[in-house]
Design a protein around this motif. Sequence first.
Motif, mmCIF file in Angstrom:
data_model
loop_
_atom_site.group_PDB
_atom_site.id
_atom_site.type_symbol
_atom_site.label_atom_id
_atom_site.label_comp_id
_atom_site.label_asym_id
_atom_site.label_seq_id
_atom_site.Cartn_x
_atom_site.Cartn_y
_atom_site.Cartn_z
ATOM 1 N N ILE A 52 31.789 4.640 31.883
ATOM 2 C CA ILE A 52 31.465 6.060 31.918
ATOM 3 C C ILE A 52 30.338 6.307 30.930
ATOM 4 O O ILE A 52 30.393 5.842 29.780
ATOM 5 N N LEU A 53 29.320 7.020 31.369
ATOM 6 C CA LEU A 53 28.160 7.278 30.530
ATOM 7 C C LEU A 53 28.561 8.010 29.253
ATOM 8 O O LEU A 53 29.217 9.051 29.292
ATOM 9 N N LYS A 54 28.172 7.431 28.139
ATOM 10 C CA LYS A 54 28.418 8.059 26.840
ATOM 11 C C LYS A 54 27.179 8.858 26.472
ATOM 12 O O LYS A 54 26.122 8.300 26.195
ATOM 13 N N ASP A 55 27.319 10.177 26.545
ATOM 14 C CA ASP A 55 26.229 11.075 26.178
ATOM 15 C C ASP A 55 26.841 12.399 25.739
ATOM 16 O O ASP A 55 28.037 12.476 25.488
ATOM 17 N N ASN A 56 26.030 13.422 25.667
ATOM 18 C CA ASN A 56 26.509 14.715 25.184
ATOM 19 C C ASN A 56 27.090 15.599 26.290
ATOM 20 O O ASN A 56 27.550 16.704 26.005
ATOM 21 N N GLN A 57 27.054 15.150 27.519
ATOM 22 C CA GLN A 57 27.605 15.928 28.626
ATOM 23 C C GLN A 57 29.128 15.909 28.564
ATOM 24 O O GLN A 57 29.722 14.895 28.214
ATOM 25 N N GLU A 104 35.781 -8.709 44.456
ATOM 26 C CA GLU A 104 35.482 -10.128 44.421
ATOM 27 C C GLU A 104 34.072 -10.446 43.950
ATOM 28 O O GLU A 104 33.775 -11.561 43.583
ATOM 29 N N ARG A 105 33.195 -9.479 44.002
ATOM 30 C CA ARG A 105 31.823 -9.724 43.560
ATOM 31 C C ARG A 105 31.211 -8.423 43.066
ATOM 32 O O ARG A 105 31.690 -7.345 43.402
ATOM 33 N N PRO A 106 30.164 -8.500 42.268
ATOM 34 C CA PRO A 106 29.566 -7.278 41.732
ATOM 35 C C PRO A 106 29.026 -6.375 42.843
ATOM 36 O O PRO A 106 28.603 -6.847 43.893
ATOM 37 N N ARG A 107 29.035 -5.086 42.564
ATOM 38 C CA ARG A 107 28.436 -4.138 43.493
ATOM 39 C C ARG A 107 26.927 -4.275 43.411
ATOM 40 O O ARG A 107 26.380 -4.656 42.388
ATOM 41 N N PRO A 108 26.238 -3.966 44.471
ATOM 42 C CA PRO A 108 24.771 -4.044 44.429
ATOM 43 C C PRO A 108 24.190 -2.980 43.515
ATOM 44 O O PRO A 108 24.838 -1.977 43.221
ATOM 45 N N ASN A 109 22.961 -3.202 43.084
ATOM 46 C CA ASN A 109 22.261 -2.214 42.272
ATOM 47 C C ASN A 109 21.897 -1.031 43.156
ATOM 48 O O ASN A 109 21.157 -1.162 44.117
ATOM 49 N N LEU A 110 22.415 0.130 42.804
ATOM 50 C CA LEU A 110 22.213 1.308 43.645
ATOM 51 C C LEU A 110 21.084 2.194 43.137
ATOM 52 O O LEU A 110 20.892 3.297 43.627
ATOM 53 N N GLN A 111 20.316 1.719 42.196
ATOM 54 C CA GLN A 111 19.229 2.539 41.654
ATOM 55 C C GLN A 111 18.094 2.714 42.660
ATOM 56 O O GLN A 111 17.462 3.748 42.700
ATOM 57 N N THR A 162 22.675 4.533 34.025
ATOM 58 C CA THR A 162 21.786 5.491 34.684
ATOM 59 C C THR A 162 22.573 6.471 35.551
ATOM 60 O O THR A 162 22.025 7.468 35.993
ATOM 61 N N ASP A 163 23.838 6.178 35.807
ATOM 62 C CA ASP A 163 24.724 7.081 36.540
ATOM 63 C C ASP A 163 25.829 7.535 35.595
ATOM 64 O O ASP A 163 26.057 6.927 34.546
ATOM 65 N N TYR A 164 26.570 8.561 36.005
ATOM 66 C CA TYR A 164 27.677 9.036 35.174
ATOM 67 C C TYR A 164 28.794 8.003 35.062
ATOM 68 O O TYR A 164 29.500 7.957 34.068
ATOM 69 N N ALA A 165 28.993 7.203 36.104
ATOM 70 C CA ALA A 165 30.047 6.185 36.073
ATOM 71 C C ALA A 165 29.643 5.022 36.963
ATOM 72 O O ALA A 165 28.888 5.204 37.928
ATOM 73 N N LEU A 166 30.165 3.848 36.650
ATOM 74 C CA LEU A 166 29.849 2.651 37.421
ATOM 75 C C LEU A 166 31.023 1.681 37.344
ATOM 76 O O LEU A 166 31.517 1.371 36.253
ATOM 77 N N LEU A 167 31.453 1.215 38.499
ATOM 78 C CA LEU A 167 32.525 0.225 38.581
ATOM 79 C C LEU A 167 31.958 -1.176 38.451
ATOM 80 O O LEU A 167 31.002 -1.529 39.131
ATOM 81 N N ASN A 168 32.558 -1.956 37.558
ATOM 82 C CA ASN A 168 32.291 -3.389 37.520
ATOM 83 C C ASN A 168 33.580 -4.067 37.964
ATOM 84 O O ASN A 168 34.514 -4.216 37.174
#
Length: 161
Positions: free
Chosen positions: A59-64, A88-95, A45-51
């Motif tokens: 990185i978002l795969k789309d036509n942009q 050390e742990r997942p980032r929280p859901n930022l949606q 849902t974002d352009y990029a997200l760290l796990n």
Amino acid sequence: MDEARAILEARQLLRDFNLEKTRPVNLATIITGLGLKATYKEDLTDYALLNPMDKTIYILKDNQPIRDKIFAVAHEIGHWILHSRDKERPRPNLQDKKNLDKFLIEEEKEANGFAYELLMPYEETRNLIIFGYSVNYIASHFGVPIEAAYRKYNEIHQMLY
């Protein structure tokens, strides 16, 4: 918020990877050098997200074009560098941005400050503004989305004039 630390860390990272004079900044060099991976993913849902658990920036795969996503990738590198707990742990859901607590909002601001300094170092950007370069030129020079260039341009322009 410790934006000063974020800026110093971005400058140090540019020095560490000998990218102080390279424009646009080669984020692939940084990602690899930090032991991270970058991969495209369709359902973001974002352009990029760290796990941080698998040391991957998705990185978002789309036509942009990738240029539109560069700031988001640098922002996620900022989380990796600045927020050691992310390793050390997942980032929280930022949606659900309305329910982010103050601490997480500050982290987001720090990561933004880091990304701006990494991609558009203050002194260089200031000099381009002083010498009359346009926002479009600045965006092209640094390889950043026009929106990021406008924000940085306006911030520096207000300080100068």
